[in-house]
Design a protein around this motif. Structure first.
Motif, PDB file in Angstrom:
ATOM      1  N   LYS A  90       0.806  -1.221   0.000  1.00 11.98           N
ATOM      2  CA  LYS A  90       0.000   0.000   0.000  1.00 11.98           C
ATOM      3  C   LYS A  90       0.840   1.273   0.000  1.00 11.98           C
ATOM      4  O   LYS A  90       0.402   2.304  -0.485  1.00 11.98           O
ATOM      5  CB  LYS A  90      -0.936  -0.012   1.217  1.00 11.98           C
ATOM      6  N   HIS A  91       2.042   1.215   0.569  1.00 17.01           N
ATOM      7  CA  HIS A  91       2.834   2.426   0.723  1.00 17.01           C
ATOM      8  C   HIS A  91       4.146   2.375  -0.060  1.00 17.01           C
ATOM      9  O   HIS A  91       5.062   3.125   0.251  1.00 17.01           O
ATOM     10  CB  HIS A  91       3.118   2.657   2.208  1.00 17.01           C
TER      11      HIS A  91
ATOM     12  N   GLU B 255       4.655   5.746  -1.745  1.00 18.40           N
ATOM     13  CA  GLU B 255       4.220   6.913  -0.973  1.00 18.40           C
ATOM     14  C   GLU B 255       5.247   8.035  -1.104  1.00 18.40           C
ATOM     15  O   GLU B 255       6.449   7.833  -0.933  1.00 18.40           O
ATOM     16  CB  GLU B 255       4.041   6.532   0.493  1.00 18.40           C
ATOM     17  N   GLY B 256       4.782   9.227  -1.418  1.00 15.97           N
ATOM     18  CA  GLY B 256       5.672  10.371  -1.583  1.00 15.97           C
ATOM     19  C   GLY B 256       6.246  10.524  -2.970  1.00 15.97           C
ATOM     20  O   GLY B 256       6.960  11.500  -3.236  1.00 15.97           O
TER      21      GLY B 256
ATOM     22  N   ARG C 211      -0.797   2.246  -4.609  1.00 22.20           N
ATOM     23  CA  ARG C 211       0.282   1.981  -3.663  1.00 22.20           C
ATOM     24  C   ARG C 211       0.905   3.263  -3.124  1.00 22.20           C
ATOM     25  O   ARG C 211       2.068   3.280  -2.739  1.00 22.20           O
ATOM     26  CB  ARG C 211       1.324   1.077  -4.317  1.00 22.20           C
ATOM     27  N   GLY C 212       0.128   4.334  -3.111  1.00 23.40           N
ATOM     28  CA  GLY C 212       0.540   5.540  -2.419  1.00 23.40           C
ATOM     29  C   GLY C 212       1.148   6.626  -3.267  1.00 23.40           C
ATOM     30  O   GLY C 212       1.467   7.705  -2.755  1.00 23.40           O
TER      31      GLY C 212
ATOM     32  N   SER D 104       1.515   9.310  -6.769  1.00 30.61           N
ATOM     33  CA  SER D 104       0.658  10.228  -7.512  1.00 30.61           C
ATOM     34  C   SER D 104       1.211  10.388  -8.918  1.00 30.61           C
ATOM     35  O   SER D 104       2.401  10.137  -9.167  1.00 30.61           O
ATOM     36  CB  SER D 104       0.583  11.593  -6.810  1.00 30.61           C
TER      37      SER D 104
ATOM     38  N   ALA E  10       9.048  10.750   1.150  1.00 36.81           N
ATOM     39  CA  ALA E  10       8.947   9.345   0.747  1.00 36.81           C
ATOM     40  C   ALA E  10       9.678   8.422   1.695  1.00 36.81           C
ATOM     41  O   ALA E  10       9.627   7.210   1.540  1.00 36.81           O
ATOM     42  CB  ALA E  10       9.511   9.166  -0.663  1.00 36.81           C
TER      43      ALA E  10
END
Length: 673
Positions: free
Chosen positions: A17-18, A21-22, A43-44, A46, A175
């Motif tokens: 999921k992460h 991220e960032g 998975r976090g 963008s 991140a």
């Protein structure tokens, strides 16, 4: 290993999921990336439409040109840049280098970085997955002057932000990753005396001193080069170049630096191929058909627009194709000897050097009586009456339909027909179908479609990267040079150059130093990783189906299933085979050959009595037995010795049989891949 209906495998997806991220990603290539973007967001991460101040990664294909990359960079606004000269020697453009505005703190990666991160459930080093443009850009970033600030539009040079960190550094902190100190992995630092980009997207670039041209490629390095991995490939480092050949008489271990092509000579390779063809099809070495009176008259030979076979020249059709059509009359298994005789006839007609105009001409081809009569029938009418009858036979058409179901052979197809089934819907309602047959029915239309080479290559690269990742995990002490000797290539007709393939046959050979690795365990782990990455279909064999995993010897393992790439909506068949390093030369020799070339080589081996006696000193030997895992000596009365003859590469196998090495791309007869 178990497969759950929701595709979770053994492990859940919470760890995924992460992963991103960032991260803020920009995709420069626009085709077939929608699903990959969705996975990044899930998975976090963008997605941005274009480079901006928060961009951390640019994802581009391996074929993105320098001109395209420069055009994308020129459109970026409000981004901190440094002007550099990127060297990009090209055979098709008169462009050796170009000044570009390189954004700091941005990683230029291949799509394999996303896939590898999902496979390992943690973000991978970008330096292992740099795109070709990213590699060139990293090499162009001057490193000898320490750090210096660069400017973006509206910023004072050297200011950046209050804490001295640019947007790229801040994004990495969000991140959870430390700022990179390696120019090659993220371009996160800039030189003290580098020209600065201060004029926005429309201002001209400042002058930058170009890098020296890349040295010419050496034909063969005197010593093994060092390599590092970039996604699914290995590249030379520290000024070395990859060797063209390994194994054989190259002086390098087979597979060194990820290079598996062995030294070969075109003339001797063609001679070996012809020798095996004549041996297998029992054809004469010299042309047996004398020129006919019509040819001696000095007229130019007629040209057949349907094919290029000399035997077909006087006709508007291809005799070889007509013989191939006749194969539909035969049933696999029941008519195996008829099929072999017909294949032999096809090969001999295809290789015949004179036109076949009259019945008497067929006598010079060297066919058996029944095969010769089939050719005469074609010469008279251009068709086979029996083939036409098959085309209108509903029973045979239905049997052919049933035989196309994955997991159903001719015997099963006949049983279904005898029990009253007349359509695939009838078959689907039958009780007792295997998991493979159920899958074959579900994806029947997909499986019947041929795969283009580009699709096989995409799948091959993804599986290869996953294999390298797993070898890294299970044998961390090997390093890049050791992992590079991992064989992970699609074999079969794809490797021989066929334009289309029915499935992808993936052969994996573990490198030296992995003797402790169980091939079955390795394959289970690999399938779990590929399933979690979304490459293998979640419901390919039904919940908990593990019967297709061959558990016999621990030095071999195989599996069959279905996959789908980002570039295609169709489900495709895939076979994955894993071999220990000791078996690799024999496995490659077995699965890379065409069926007829493979049979010819093995039959040649069984007849090589003199070579076997010379090799072993045993007077009672009758030849060699060559398989996908070893070569042994044949003994009288059909027995074989338990002692194996070691071969370090495929060249050793050919030499053992008294033959010259033939490259994989030539291992077929008369264009039958």
């Amino acid at each position: 290993m178990s497969f759950s209906p929701d595709g979770g495998g053994r492990r859940g997806d919470m760890a995924l999921k992460h992963v991103f991220e960032g991260c803020r990603l920009v995709f420069w290539h626009k085709s077939h990336v929608s699903r990959m973007k969705d996975r990044v967001v899930d998975r976090g991460g963008s997605i941005a439409a274009a480079l901006d101040k928060d961009t951390t990664h640019v994802v581009s294909g391996a074929n993105t040109s320098l001109v395209t990359a420069a055009a994308h960079l020129a459109q970026a606004e409000h981004v901190r840049h440094v002007a550099v000269v990127v060297s990009w020697p090209s055979l098709s453009l008169d462009i050796d280098s170009m000044r570009v505005a390189a954004p700091t703190g941005v990683h230029f990666v291949l799509p394999t970085w996303i896939t590898a991160s999902m496979l390992k459930q943690t973000r991978q080093a970008e330096s292992d997955h740099l795109s070709p443009f990213g590699q060139r850009l990293a090499a162009a970033m001057p490193q000898a002057h320490g750090e210096a600030a660069v400017s973006g539009p509206g910023e004072h040079s050297g200011s950046g932000s209050a804490d001295g960190k640019g947007p790229g550094a801040k994004q990495r902190e969000r991140a959870g990753s430390p700022p990179s100190s390696k120019t090659g992995s993220g371009l996160g630092t800039s030189p003290a005396h580098a020209p600065t980009w201060t004029g926005g997207s429309g201002a001209p670039l400042c002058d930058a001193e170009p890098l020296p041209r890349k040295k010419a490629r050496r034909p063969q390095p005197p010593a093994p080069c060092r390599v590092e991995r970039v996604g699914s490939e290995f590249v030379a480092i520290e000024g070395d170049t990859l060797p063209r050949f390994t194994g054989g008489d190259s002086g390098l271990p087979w597979g060194w630096a990820g290079v598996w092509e062995e030294p070969w000579d075109e003339a001797t390779a063609m001679a070996t191929r012809e020798k095996l063809r004549h041996h297998w099809y029992r054809t004469a070495r010299a042309a047996t058909a004398p020129p006919t009176g019509k040819d001696q008259g000095g007229k130019a030979p007629r040209v057949n627009t349907a094919c290029r076979h000399a035997a077909c020249a006087p006709h508007p059709f291809c005799i070889v194709e007509k013989l191939a059509e006749y194969r539909s009359v035969y049933v696999e298994g029941r008519d195996q000897y008829r099929i072999k005789a017909l294949e032999r006839a096809i090969q001999q007609v295809a290789g015949h050097g004179s036109p076949l105009e009259e019945d008497a001409d067929v006598d010079h081809v060297g066919l058996g009586p029944k095969s010769a009569q089939k050719v005469r029938d074609v010469l008279r009418s251009g068709e086979f009456i029996r083939v036409a009858a098959v085309a209108g036979d509903k029973r045979l058409q239905t049997l052919a339909l049933f035989s196309g179901v994955w997991g159903a052979g001719p015997t099963t197809a006949q049983k279904w027909y005898a029990d009253g089934a007349r359509s695939l819907e009838d078959v689907a309602r039958r009780p007792g179908l295997t998991a493979q047959q159920l899958t074959g029915l579900k994806y029947y239309e997909d499986i019947q479609r041929k795969m283009p080479r580009t699709e096989v290559a995409r799948g091959e690269a993804l599986v290869r990267a996953a294999v390298f990742d797993l070898v890294d995990t299970l044998a961390p002490g090997l390093g890049a040079d050791g992992v590079a000797r991992t064989y992970a290539w699609a074999t079969g007709s794809f490797r021989r150059g066929a334009p289309e393939s029915s499935d992808m046959d993936m052969l994996v050979g573990l490198p030296p130093g992995t003797e402790h690795v169980d091939c079955v365990h390795f394959l289970e782990q690999l399938l779990d990783n590929l399933l979690e990455a979304g490459f293998l279909l979640e419901d390919m064999m039904g919940p908990g189906a593990t019967s297709t995993l061959c558990r016999a010897p621990l030095t071999r393992a195989s599996w069959m299933g279905l996959f789908r790439t980002e570039a295609s909506p169709w489900a495709r068949r895939i076979d994955v085979k894993v071999y220990a390093h000791e078996h690799l030369p024999f496995a490659v020799n077995y699965f890379a050959n065409s069926q007829s070339f493979c049979r010819a080589t093995r039959h040649w081996a069984t007849q090589a009595a003199e070579l076997a006696r010379t090799c072993t000193g045993e007077p009672s030997t009758t030849g060699f037995k060559l398989s996908d895992k070893e070569v042994t000596v044949l003994l009288p009365e059909g027995g074989s010795s338990q002692s194996r003859i070691a071969c370090a590469c495929e060249t050793d196998i050919f030499k053992l049989l008294g033959l010259d090495y033939v490259p994989v791309t030539m291992r077929y007869f008369n264009n039958y891949f």
